[in-house]
Design a protein around this motif. Structure first.
Motif, PDB file in Angstrom:
ATOM      1  N   LEU A 253      39.819  41.461  51.974  1.00 15.25           N
ATOM      2  CA  LEU A 253      41.078  41.699  51.261  1.00 15.25           C
ATOM      3  C   LEU A 253      41.391  40.560  50.313  1.00 15.25           C
ATOM      4  N   VAL A 254      41.218  39.327  50.763  1.00 16.59           N
ATOM      5  CA  VAL A 254      41.467  38.160  49.896  1.00 16.59           C
ATOM      6  C   VAL A 254      40.529  38.178  48.699  1.00 16.59           C
ATOM      7  N   VAL A 255      39.257  38.475  48.946  1.00 15.93           N
ATOM      8  CA  VAL A 255      38.265  38.489  47.859  1.00 15.93           C
ATOM      9  C   VAL A 255      38.592  39.577  46.843  1.00 15.93           C
ATOM     10  N   VAL A 256      38.939  40.771  47.323  1.00 17.70           N
ATOM     11  CA  VAL A 256      39.227  41.886  46.415  1.00 17.70           C
ATOM     12  C   VAL A 256      40.502  41.630  45.617  1.00 17.70           C
ATOM     13  N   ILE A 257      41.524  41.127  46.266  1.00 20.27           N
ATOM     14  CA  ILE A 257      42.770  40.824  45.548  1.00 20.27           C
ATOM     15  C   ILE A 257      42.512  39.781  44.460  1.00 20.27           C
ATOM     16  N   ASN A 258      41.752  38.758  44.793  1.00 20.32           N
ATOM     17  CA  ASN A 258      41.443  37.713  43.805  1.00 20.32           C
ATOM     18  C   ASN A 258      40.640  38.276  42.637  1.00 20.32           C
ATOM     19  N   ALA A 259      39.643  39.144  42.935  1.00 17.96           N
ATOM     20  CA  ALA A 259      38.825  39.732  41.878  1.00 17.96           C
ATOM     21  C   ALA A 259      39.667  40.630  40.980  1.00 17.96           C
ATOM     22  N   ARG A 260      40.510  41.441  41.560  1.00 13.85           N
ATOM     23  CA  ARG A 260      41.327  42.368  40.767  1.00 13.85           C
ATOM     24  C   ARG A 260      42.408  41.623  39.975  1.00 13.85           C
ATOM     25  N   ARG A 261      42.858  40.527  40.495  1.00 18.62           N
ATOM     26  CA  ARG A 261      43.809  39.727  39.720  1.00 18.62           C
ATOM     27  C   ARG A 261      43.146  39.184  38.460  1.00 18.62           C
ATOM     28  N   ARG A 262      41.903  38.783  38.580  1.00 13.92           N
ATOM     29  CA  ARG A 262      41.174  38.306  37.388  1.00 13.92           C
ATOM     30  C   ARG A 262      40.914  39.439  36.410  1.00 13.92           C
ATOM     31  N   TRP A 263      40.652  40.639  36.932  1.00  5.48           N
ATOM     32  CA  TRP A 263      40.408  41.785  36.052  1.00  5.48           C
ATOM     33  C   TRP A 263      41.692  42.325  35.435  1.00  5.48           C
ATOM     34  N   GLY A 264      42.842  41.942  35.994  1.00  6.29           N
ATOM     35  CA  GLY A 264      44.104  42.501  35.511  1.00  6.29           C
ATOM     36  C   GLY A 264      44.283  43.951  35.930  1.00  6.29           C
ATOM     37  N   ARG A 265      43.695  44.326  37.083  1.00  6.10           N
ATOM     38  CA  ARG A 265      43.765  45.710  37.558  1.00  6.10           C
ATOM     39  C   ARG A 265      44.145  45.733  39.033  1.00  6.10           C
ATOM     40  N   MET A 266      45.393  45.398  39.324  1.00  3.00           N
ATOM     41  CA  MET A 266      45.877  45.399  40.699  1.00  3.00           C
ATOM     42  C   MET A 266      46.290  46.796  41.167  1.00  3.00           C
ATOM     43  N   GLY A 267      46.374  47.743  40.233  1.00  2.00           N
ATOM     44  CA  GLY A 267      46.868  49.077  40.540  1.00  2.00           C
ATOM     45  C   GLY A 267      46.239  49.744  41.751  1.00  2.00           C
TER      46      GLY A 267
END
Length: 560
Positions: free
Chosen positions: A287-301
């Motif tokens: 969960l931490v890894v995915v949230i961090n990756a999506r924050r960088r992509w700008g796609r938290m949706g």
């Protein structure tokens, strides 16, 4: 995949789960108490001596018992629908198969590659907890389905702003509440997320109105379910929330059982964390890894809908156990398996446009990523490993008497060792024999060919006797409208036998013990003992069957 293939895949998964369920119920005869209780509730609606819809009861939410009614109606043709609780197995196996299909639907919606999607979905479907609760007739299966359905539709809405998805998600959450009371936590979390998302992406002059409207769309079904069920309960029983106020409710059960089993808030919190890690050991890290990756992509949706929606249920369970208002059963944390599967499927960017019926004004479809980078592949591998590792860890954790007291006996089913004499094996065998004594009592009473209304009992424990009887009309039970009248003068109303349990633990809430405090010890001067059955199951009371005497009626009349 064509609709026919989708239906075929669902049918195959359902059949696999159902075979396991039939084996556990009809061969091993391993029942969960709550499941058997719901079978008895559905049976009472159709085949009790006083059949009516409100006999379904108001302690549990009604959906699982209602779904079982069509199968229960087949009992005259197939008695095993109730006597072996097959109606419950059909219900839970179908819902869990549908939950698997929703997880598969998320992968299909996003166009996730097979090398990621297939192991994630298979590991979710084959997780030992998922298989067991697909087979045993409990409410976990429909609850997971409705949460998965709501989560999937919520993910679509975040991307497409399609009102159809929002309405469908709201309906799913309403059904989730009618399956389990903690569905209210999901509905509350979903309402907050929807309000925030709608407010932030709307034009300034429409923000407040749009946030309120969208929040209402997703929260209204749950609100209607909440108010409707509470009002119906109050109208019939006098209690808005029978689960808390009734002598049969959770609050009373906790009190009579000696509490939640935790020695304090910190041990309870530690226990809950261990339970979560047993079911999804690598999920917090993923969960931490995915949230961090999506924050960088700008796609938290893609994680805005499922993480708060399902996470709220986990938080509510942990919070409740820390406060001592619920038990720490492993099954109460089962939603983390679903959440882990969904997070695993959003670990990589979508490769397919999000499906929609009508794009909303604030739609923001994801940028499709056809070519995978090394980082994407590593994320996919992490997602797969998270789900794969969970299967053996959960299987091992389910053998723990401390952390899995309701599941550990399965080890004696999977790897039987009848010659074992160690305490754990003997406890497992005793757990597997739960409700066998009640079945023997049911068969004994059935052989007597008693007329209707001959056996007076309360369903605190006797639900297992009634459900396994082929003659349910012989019992006088609390849902009968004349129960109190008959309880006060059983002999005058043709009652021949009374089923008694010790006035200890939950037996204190038994209506017969309340009316006749010495019934179990000496028959309370209204009956004489004809049979005693020492219980072969775990954490279940010994039974005494008393024959009602006419002298008891005269004595009661003299006292009045």
């Amino acid at each position: 995949m064509s609709r026919r293939k989708v239906i075929g895949l669902f049918a195959v998964i359902w059949l696999i789960y159902l075979v396991v369920g039939v084996y556990l119920a009809a061969d091993v005869r391993f029942f969960m108490g709550d499941s058997l209780s719901r079978v008895q509730s559905a049976q009472s609606v159709l085949f009790s001596r006083d059949p009516h819809v409100s006999a379904i009861g108001f302690i549990f939410t009604p959906l699982t018992a209602i779904v079982q009614l069509p199968m229960t109606a087949l009992t005259p043709l197939f008695p095993s629908m109730t006597t072996s609780a097959l109606s419950a197995a059909v219900m839970s196996s179908g819902f869990m198969a549908a939950a698997v299909m929703q997880v598969w639907g998320i992968a299909r919606d996003r166009g996730i590659e097979k090398w990621i999607a297939t192991p994630v979905i298979v590991c979710f479907a084959a997780n030992p907890m998922i298989i067991f609760y697909a087979a045993n007739g409990m409410s976990e299966a429909p609850y997971l389905f409705f949460l998965a359905w709501a989560g999937r539709r919520g993910m679509r809405w975040v991307d497409t702003d399609d009102v159809h998805e929002l309405v469908t998600a709201g309906m799913a959450l309403g059904f989730a509440y009618l399956t389990r009371y903690d569905g209210a936590a999901s509905a509350l979390a979903a309402g907050i997320v929807v309000a925030v998302v709608s407010y932030r992406r709307s034009v300034p002059e429409e923000r407040v109105n749009r946030a309120i409207l969208d929040m209402g769309l997703i929260a209204l079904p749950s609100a209607v379910a909440f108010l409707g069920w509470a009002f119906t309960s109050w109208l019939i029983t006098g209690d808005l929330f029978a689960q808390m106020a009734s002598q049969y409710g959770n609050t009373t059960i906790l009190e009579l059982s000696g509490g939640s089993g935790s020695s304090g808030p910190f041990p309870a919190l530690t226990f809950s964390v261990v339970e979560v890690l047993i079911l999804a050991p690598l999920f917090p890290l993923l969960l931490v890894v995915v949230i961090n990756a999506r924050r960088r992509w700008g796609r938290m949706g893609p994680i805005l809908a499922p993480v708060p929606l399902i996470g709220a249920v986990l938080f509510f369970q942990i919070f409740s156990y820390v406060r001592g208002t619920t038990f720490g059963f492993l099954r109460f944390y089962i939603t983390v398996i679903l959440l882990a599967a969904i997070v695993a499927l959003v670990a990589v960017p979508a490769r397919r446009a999000t499906p929609f019926r009508r794009l909303g004004a604030q739609a923001r479809l994801p940028d499709l990523v056809a070519a995978r980078t090394t980082r994407h592949r590593l994320l996919g591998i992490a997602a797969v490993v998270t789900m794969v590792v969970a299967v053996p860890v959960t299987a091992l954790g389910m053998t723990s008497t401390k952390y899995a007291p309701q599941e550990f006996a399965l080890q004696s089913v999977v790897r039987p060792n009848p010659d074992a004499v160690d305490k754990k094996s003997l406890d497992a065998q005793r757990t597997l024999r739960s409700f066998s004594t009640e079945r023997a009592i049911a068969q004994y009473l059935d052989r007597l060919n008693l007329p209707d209304g001959s056996v007076l009992c309360d369903t605190v424990y006797a639900f297992a006797i009634i459900a396994q009887s082929t003659r349910p009309k012989q019992f006088v039970i609390p849902s009968d409208q004349d129960f109190s009248e008959i309880l006060n003068d059983p002999a005058a109303h043709g009652v021949r036998f009374m089923l008694a349990v010790p006035k200890t633990g939950r037996g204190e809430s038994d209506a017969l013990n309340i009316r006749y405090p010495t019934l179990y010890e000496n028959g309370a001067q209204v009956s004489v003992q004809v049979l005693e059955a020492r219980n072969q199951g775990a954490n279940l009371p010994n039974w005494r069957i008393y024959r009602v005497t006419s002298a008891g009626t005269l004595l009661e009349g003299a006292e009045r």
